[in-house]
Design a protein around this motif. Structure first.
Motif, PDB file in Angstrom:
ATOM      1  N   THR A 128       0.428   0.719  -1.802  1.00  0.00           N
ATOM      2  CA  THR A 128       2.012   1.008  -0.647  1.00  0.00           C
ATOM      3  C   THR A 128       1.127  -0.486   0.101  1.00  0.00           C
ATOM      4  OG1 THR A 128       2.868   2.460  -1.033  1.00  0.00           O
ATOM      5  CG2 THR A 128       3.830   1.802   1.561  1.00  0.00           C
ATOM      6  N   ALA A 129       1.573  -1.405   1.070  1.00  0.00           N
ATOM      7  CA  ALA A 129       0.813  -2.377   1.719  1.00  0.00           C
ATOM      8  C   ALA A 129       1.908  -3.221   3.154  1.00  0.00           C
ATOM      9  CB  ALA A 129       0.525  -3.707   0.189  1.00  0.00           C
ATOM     10  N   HIS A 130       0.824  -3.060   3.248  1.00  0.00           N
ATOM     11  CA  HIS A 130       1.184  -4.343   3.992  1.00  0.00           C
ATOM     12  C   HIS A 130       2.357  -5.868   4.090  1.00  0.00           C
ATOM     13  CE1 HIS A 130       1.428  -7.523   7.821  1.00  0.00           C
ATOM     14  NE2 HIS A 130       0.582  -6.346   8.849  1.00  0.00           N
ATOM     15  N   PRO A 131       2.948  -5.852   4.402  1.00  0.00           N
ATOM     16  CA  PRO A 131       3.835  -7.284   3.653  1.00  0.00           C
ATOM     17  C   PRO A 131       3.693  -8.765   4.429  1.00  0.00           C
ATOM     18  CG  PRO A 131       5.190  -6.688   6.177  1.00  0.00           C
ATOM     19  CD  PRO A 131       3.802  -5.104   5.668  1.00  0.00           C
ATOM     20  N   GLY A 191       0.201  -8.124   3.381  1.00  0.00           N
ATOM     21  CA  GLY A 191      -1.192  -8.169   2.823  1.00  0.00           C
ATOM     22  C   GLY A 191      -2.592  -7.806   3.595  1.00  0.00           C
ATOM     23  N   ALA A 192      -2.227  -7.210   5.275  1.00  0.00           N
ATOM     24  CA  ALA A 192      -3.458  -6.835   5.637  1.00  0.00           C
ATOM     25  C   ALA A 192      -4.177  -5.453   5.002  1.00  0.00           C
ATOM     26  CB  ALA A 192      -3.060  -6.727   6.898  1.00  0.00           C
ATOM     27  N   PHE A 193      -3.428  -5.036   4.352  1.00  0.00           N
ATOM     28  CA  PHE A 193      -3.702  -3.379   3.838  1.00  0.00           C
ATOM     29  C   PHE A 193      -3.154  -3.294   2.912  1.00  0.00           C
ATOM     30  CE2 PHE A 193      -0.920  -1.236   6.766  1.00  0.00           C
ATOM     31  CZ  PHE A 193       0.007  -1.007   6.139  1.00  0.00           C
ATOM     32  N   ALA A 194      -4.322  -2.277   1.895  1.00  0.00           N
ATOM     33  CA  ALA A 194      -3.395  -1.691   0.538  1.00  0.00           C
ATOM     34  C   ALA A 194      -3.789  -0.366   0.533  1.00  0.00           C
ATOM     35  CB  ALA A 194      -3.300  -2.398  -0.560  1.00  0.00           C
ATOM     36  N   ASP A 195      -2.566   0.980   0.078  1.00  0.00           N
ATOM     37  CA  ASP A 195      -3.376   2.093  -0.386  1.00  0.00           C
ATOM     38  C   ASP A 195      -2.840   1.991  -1.537  1.00  0.00           C
ATOM     39  OD1 ASP A 195      -3.656   4.426  -0.398  1.00  0.00           O
ATOM     40  OD2 ASP A 195      -2.374   5.102   1.008  1.00  0.00           O
ATOM     41  N   TRP A 196      -3.387   2.479  -2.226  1.00  0.00           N
ATOM     42  CA  TRP A 196      -3.708   2.062  -3.864  1.00  0.00           C
ATOM     43  C   TRP A 196      -3.385   3.869  -4.284  1.00  0.00           C
ATOM     44  CZ3 TRP A 196      -2.755  -1.335  -6.557  1.00  0.00           C
ATOM     45  CH2 TRP A 196      -3.024  -2.767  -5.279  1.00  0.00           C
ATOM     46  N   THR A 197      -2.204   3.555  -4.721  1.00  0.00           N
ATOM     47  CA  THR A 197      -1.711   5.342  -5.253  1.00  0.00           C
ATOM     48  C   THR A 197      -1.970   5.986  -6.610  1.00  0.00           C
ATOM     49  OG1 THR A 197       0.727   4.506  -5.450  1.00  0.00           O
ATOM     50  CG2 THR A 197      -0.162   5.324  -3.244  1.00  0.00           C
ATOM     51  N   SER A 216       6.505 -11.947  -4.843  1.00  0.00           N
ATOM     52  CA  SER A 216       6.378 -10.933  -3.954  1.00  0.00           C
ATOM     53  C   SER A 216       7.650 -11.546  -2.216  1.00  0.00           C
ATOM     54  CB  SER A 216       4.938 -11.051  -3.312  1.00  0.00           C
ATOM     55  OG  SER A 216       4.704 -12.767  -3.104  1.00  0.00           O
ATOM     56  N   ILE A 217       8.177 -10.148  -2.033  1.00  0.00           N
ATOM     57  CA  ILE A 217       9.881 -10.221  -0.723  1.00  0.00           C
ATOM     58  C   ILE A 217       9.733 -11.562  -1.191  1.00  0.00           C
ATOM     59  CG2 ILE A 217       9.397 -10.155   1.713  1.00  0.00           C
ATOM     60  CD1 ILE A 217       7.830  -8.004   0.403  1.00  0.00           C
ATOM     61  N   ASP A 273      13.450  -1.139   0.974  1.00  0.00           N
ATOM     62  CA  ASP A 273      14.416  -1.418   2.131  1.00  0.00           C
ATOM     63  C   ASP A 273      14.268  -1.896   3.412  1.00  0.00           C
ATOM     64  OD1 ASP A 273      13.926   0.720   4.065  1.00  0.00           O
ATOM     65  OD2 ASP A 273      13.915   2.024   2.714  1.00  0.00           O
ATOM     66  N   ILE A 274      14.716  -2.467   4.697  1.00  0.00           N
ATOM     67  CA  ILE A 274      14.209  -3.024   5.121  1.00  0.00           C
ATOM     68  C   ILE A 274      13.093  -2.406   6.727  1.00  0.00           C
ATOM     69  CG2 ILE A 274      15.701  -4.971   5.612  1.00  0.00           C
ATOM     70  CD1 ILE A 274      17.091  -3.145   7.771  1.00  0.00           C
ATOM     71  N   ARG A 275      12.949  -0.810   6.517  1.00  0.00           N
ATOM     72  CA  ARG A 275      12.081  -0.056   6.886  1.00  0.00           C
ATOM     73  C   ARG A 275      11.080   0.566   6.833  1.00  0.00           C
ATOM     74  NH1 ARG A 275      17.855   0.172   9.036  1.00  0.00           N
ATOM     75  NH2 ARG A 275      18.081  -0.254  11.385  1.00  0.00           N
ATOM     76  N   SER A 276      10.405  -0.349   4.922  1.00  0.00           N
ATOM     77  CA  SER A 276      10.141   0.686   4.889  1.00  0.00           C
ATOM     78  C   SER A 276       8.844  -0.974   3.864  1.00  0.00           C
ATOM     79  CB  SER A 276       9.895   1.368   3.313  1.00  0.00           C
ATOM     80  OG  SER A 276      11.474   2.134   3.560  1.00  0.00           O
ATOM     81  N   TYR A 277       7.610  -0.781   3.961  1.00  0.00           N
ATOM     82  CA  TYR A 277       6.260  -1.353   3.624  1.00  0.00           C
ATOM     83  C   TYR A 277       6.905  -1.701   2.486  1.00  0.00           C
ATOM     84  CZ  TYR A 277       3.451  -0.884   7.542  1.00  0.00           C
ATOM     85  OH  TYR A 277       2.968   0.253   8.909  1.00  0.00           O
ATOM     86  N   PRO A 278       6.264  -2.615   1.736  1.00  0.00           N
ATOM     87  CA  PRO A 278       6.256  -3.213  -0.008  1.00  0.00           C
ATOM     88  C   PRO A 278       5.651  -2.172  -0.603  1.00  0.00           C
ATOM     89  CG  PRO A 278       6.149  -5.082   1.638  1.00  0.00           C
ATOM     90  CD  PRO A 278       5.858  -4.014   2.338  1.00  0.00           C
ATOM     91  N   GLU A 279       6.317  -2.631  -1.949  1.00  0.00           N
ATOM     92  CA  GLU A 279       5.843  -1.681  -2.483  1.00  0.00           C
ATOM     93  C   GLU A 279       5.422  -2.463  -3.980  1.00  0.00           C
ATOM     94  OE1 GLU A 279       8.240   2.702  -2.592  1.00  0.00           O
ATOM     95  OE2 GLU A 279       8.573   1.584  -3.953  1.00  0.00           O
ATOM     96  N   LEU A 280       3.773  -1.903  -4.605  1.00  0.00           N
ATOM     97  CA  LEU A 280       3.402  -2.955  -5.575  1.00  0.00           C
ATOM     98  C   LEU A 280       4.097  -1.935  -6.717  1.00  0.00           C
ATOM     99  CD1 LEU A 280       2.124  -5.715  -6.190  1.00  0.00           C
ATOM    100  CD2 LEU A 280       0.019  -4.252  -6.676  1.00  0.00           C
ATOM    101  N   ARG A 281       4.390  -2.286  -7.499  1.00  0.00           N
ATOM    102  CA  ARG A 281       4.884  -1.955  -8.403  1.00  0.00           C
ATOM    103  C   ARG A 281       4.418  -2.824  -9.770  1.00  0.00           C
ATOM    104  NH1 ARG A 281       7.658   3.073  -8.451  1.00  0.00           N
ATOM    105  NH2 ARG A 281       8.565   2.969  -6.703  1.00  0.00           N
ATOM    106  N   LEU A 282       4.575  -1.844 -11.046  1.00  0.00           N
ATOM    107  CA  LEU A 282       4.034  -2.883 -12.556  1.00  0.00           C
ATOM    108  C   LEU A 282       4.129  -2.486 -13.510  1.00  0.00           C
ATOM    109  CD1 LEU A 282       2.353  -4.709 -14.013  1.00  0.00           C
ATOM    110  CD2 LEU A 282       0.501  -2.294 -14.125  1.00  0.00           C
ATOM    111  N   THR A 283       5.155  -2.765 -14.369  1.00  0.00           N
ATOM    112  CA  THR A 283       6.213  -2.341 -15.642  1.00  0.00           C
ATOM    113  C   THR A 283       4.583  -3.052 -16.809  1.00  0.00           C
ATOM    114  OG1 THR A 283       7.404  -1.546 -14.977  1.00  0.00           O
ATOM    115  CG2 THR A 283       7.681  -2.039 -16.789  1.00  0.00           C
TER     116      THR A 283
END
Length: 349
Positions: free
Chosen positions: A335-338, A340-346, A273-274, A313-323
């Motif tokens: 897509t989440a707060h860097p 961990g304050a929020f997570a928007d599950w897609t 993470s980050i 990129d430095i201007r975007s929120y982090p993404e949680l990806r799984l393979t």
């Protein structure tokens, strides 16, 4: 505006966005001091070359000042820091900070030479969605391998207590409170997950048996965010109950060794993470090659997962990806707060 000035301005704007007005105000004051040839000019001069944004120089300087506050060596500045019992106010903050830079020049110069180690516990409030997905889809206990693990606090993610707003997960008696606001197609928090093995690596691991190292770790938590302090202090207490060892190693070389042979009866989860933004190109190549080769050897009895929370990129929120292998399909989970304050599950995990 040179690259160093741009890095400070960008980080200050980020602190505003992420809810730390104290750190934003501090960095803008230090930027003015630098431009005016004040105490920060000499300290920051070595960082004018290179990539001060990537090197997180602004956060290093803020961390150095916070470390001095937390250690009791900057009482006048501590009066502005809620983490030390003070009260944030803009008037006078920059002057108090630059006075500390004058008085503690040697300490600050030394602090700046060390890579930041945040080990943000709140990120587990996002990562857990991926862990639950792997546990649910494989039906196996988890073998957890974290790269860029810092002190290893997030290797203890299953020992935390989570509050997602509409649901909870974990041990109610845990000293580690993690609050993450989940929206979207949230994961099933009724899912259990058992960790059978946990290991980590870092180029500069934080040895929490050293009080100085623990202080440095706390100093990177922004001083006007008490929830983050409660979480990291709880995680330090949990680490003392169940310490984990983080090996000093390059991520590419370490993960290649750990994935050399399949491990049957457990799902191996490689996660970070980050952290990937700090990998040199050769490390990144070796790391990704080792994971994909291990994926090609994976089976239903010995699956391999790659879970990562990283910003594109430095201007975007982090993404949680799984393979997850066998199969190897990559999914964007959230897509989440860097922090961990929020997570928007897609995608449902």
């Amino acid at each position: 505006m040179n690259d160093l000035e741009a890095a400070f301005a960008h980080q200050a704007a980020g602190c505003d966005l992420l809810g730390s007005p104290l750190t934003a105000c501090l960095l803008r004051g230090l930027l003015d001091d630098y431009r005016n040839g004040g105490a920060s000019r000499d300290l920051l001069a070595p960082w004018e070359a290179g990539d001060p944004m990537k090197d997180a120089v602004a956060l290093r300087l803020a961390g150095a000042l916070h470390c001095l506050v937390l250690s009791g060596r900057a009482p006048a500045l501590a009066d502005y820091y809620p983490s030390a019992g003070g009260r944030f106010r803009e008037d006078g903050l920059a002057g108090a900070a630059t006075a500390v830079l004058h008085a503690e020049h040697a300490f600050v110069a030394s602090f700046l030479r060390n890579t930041p180690q945040t080990n943000e516990v709140g990120r587990s409030g996002v990562l857990i969605g991926g862990f639950l997905a792997v546990a649910g889809e494989t039906g196996l206990p988890l073998r957890c391998l974290e790269v860029g693990a810092s002190a290893g606090l997030n290797l203890l993610w299953d020992r935390f207590r989570y509050d997602f707003g509409s649901a909870q997960w974990g041990d109610p008696a845990s000293p580690v409170p993690v609050t993450t606001r989940w929206t979207g197609q949230a994961p099933d928090t009724g899912m259990s997950a058992v960790v059978t093995e946990r290991m980590g690596c870092d180029l500069s691991p934080v040895d929490l048996s050293s009080p100085e190292a623990a202080l440095r770790l706390r100093s990177y938590v922004w001083p006007d965010q008490p929830a983050r302090f409660r979480a990291v202090d709880g995680a330090l207490a949990q680490w003392r109950r169940t310490p984990v060892t983080v090996e000093r190693a390059d991520a590419g070389q370490w993960i290649r060794r750990r994935l050399a042979e399949p491990v049957s009866g457990a799902a191996t989860v490689v996660y970070h993470s980050i952290a990937a933004q700090y990998f040199p190109p050769e490390t990144r190549t070796m790391f990704e090659t080792a994971i994909r080769e291990a994926g090609s050897r994976a089976s239903a009895a010995a699956p391999v997962a790659w879970l990562r929370l990283e910003a594109p990129d430095i201007r975007s929120y982090p993404e949680l990806r799984l393979t997850l292998w066998p199969g190897g399909a990559e999914r964007l989970l959230a897509t989440a707060h860097p922090h961990g304050a929020f997570a928007d599950w897609t995608a449902r995990a």
